[in-house]
Design a protein around this motif. Sequence first.
Motif, short mmCIF file in Angstrom:
data_model
loop_
_atom_site.label_atom_id
_atom_site.label_comp_id
_atom_site.label_asym_id
_atom_site.label_seq_id
_atom_site.Cartn_x
_atom_site.Cartn_y
_atom_site.Cartn_z
N SER A 98 63.75 -60.77 66.62
CA SER A 98 64.39 -62.08 66.54
C SER A 98 63.92 -63.00 67.66
O SER A 98 63.24 -62.59 68.61
N ASP A 114 69.17 -66.86 66.58
CA ASP A 114 69.45 -65.59 65.91
C ASP A 114 70.52 -65.73 64.83
O ASP A 114 70.49 -65.02 63.82
N HIS A 115 71.49 -66.62 65.05
CA HIS A 115 72.56 -66.86 64.09
C HIS A 115 72.90 -68.36 64.09
O HIS A 115 72.70 -69.05 65.09
N THR A 160 72.36 -68.53 70.79
CA THR A 160 71.61 -67.33 71.17
C THR A 160 71.54 -67.15 72.68
O THR A 160 71.44 -66.02 73.18
#
Length: 341
Positions: free
Chosen positions: A58, A90-91, A96
């Motif tokens: 990632s 990452d999301h 992150t």
Amino acid sequence: MSAGGSGDRHPVLAGVGGWLPSRVVTNDDLAAHLDTSDAWIRSRTGIGSRRFAEPGVSTGDLAVAAGALALKSSGEAQADAVVLATATPDHPLPGTAPQVAERLGLIGAAAFDVAAVCAGFVYGLATAGGLIAAGTARRVLLIGAETFTSIVNPRDRSTAVIFADGAGAVVLRAGRPDEPGALGPTDLGSDGGNHELIMVPGGGSRQRSSGADPGPEDHFFHMAGRDVYRHAVERLTSSSRAALAHAGWQVTDVDRFVPHQANAKISAAVADRLGLDADRVLSNIAEVGNTSAASIPLLLAQAGADGRLQPGHRVLLAAFGGGLTWGASTLVWPDITALTV
């Protein structure tokens, strides 16, 4: 816009690190499944190869690796804040940066993401410099990291041949405005009226609130190449001139120009408009492609490690990205040991 700081609260470059995934993808590799060729890609972008992260790796993983190198380069393992410039977190949430800080052992440090796409690192410089100028932090780890291949349509020839993965990071410490490494004034700008030129249409609140399901291509990155080229050349040139003027520099004072590695033709066009000779323009796009927010710190790390950047060099930095966003800044390269992998 000022870099901020007076006395011992001015942001000063203290360390730099760069990290690239080990997987090399050549133009011929892409030509095996795209209607393209090595000659076509090189002639339009200047790219010969690029790096792709392996499955399961990632942006945060790359950020941790580059951040660790920058901290090592600075000679200290600590920082009061972590700023992560990325368009590929990452999301969707949380940011992150807090996870990156924790993995680097920076427990309790302020940590947040900056989203300005390819201009993210320059926006991050201004942000990190402001934290130092305000007395909020004495040392800031600023990282540009991307796994851009996670949002690029592998079947879209116009983008798949350009974008790649990587990370670069710098450590800024509190210091004096007259010492080597001191960050110069930063010029920043935006034009939201042209946001559709560089965007991912699906997945955000605009698409979700519409009640319509996203189309099959809406989660991929889209770019209007011709229009982006024109805006990039104009904005990079004007922002560079503004940063030079704020710093009290002439173009002839610039030893090294470090543009965001968007396209070799864009960099050449901006250098030509500024009146900079080609031997003063640093580049790594031929080997690593466009790594978005990671491109400037990654190029700084590589050039510092291989000698293209020497102590005392007067450096101009400039970037252009989605938003539209752009920015430029200056610094005098300090005597530091740059680290790359």
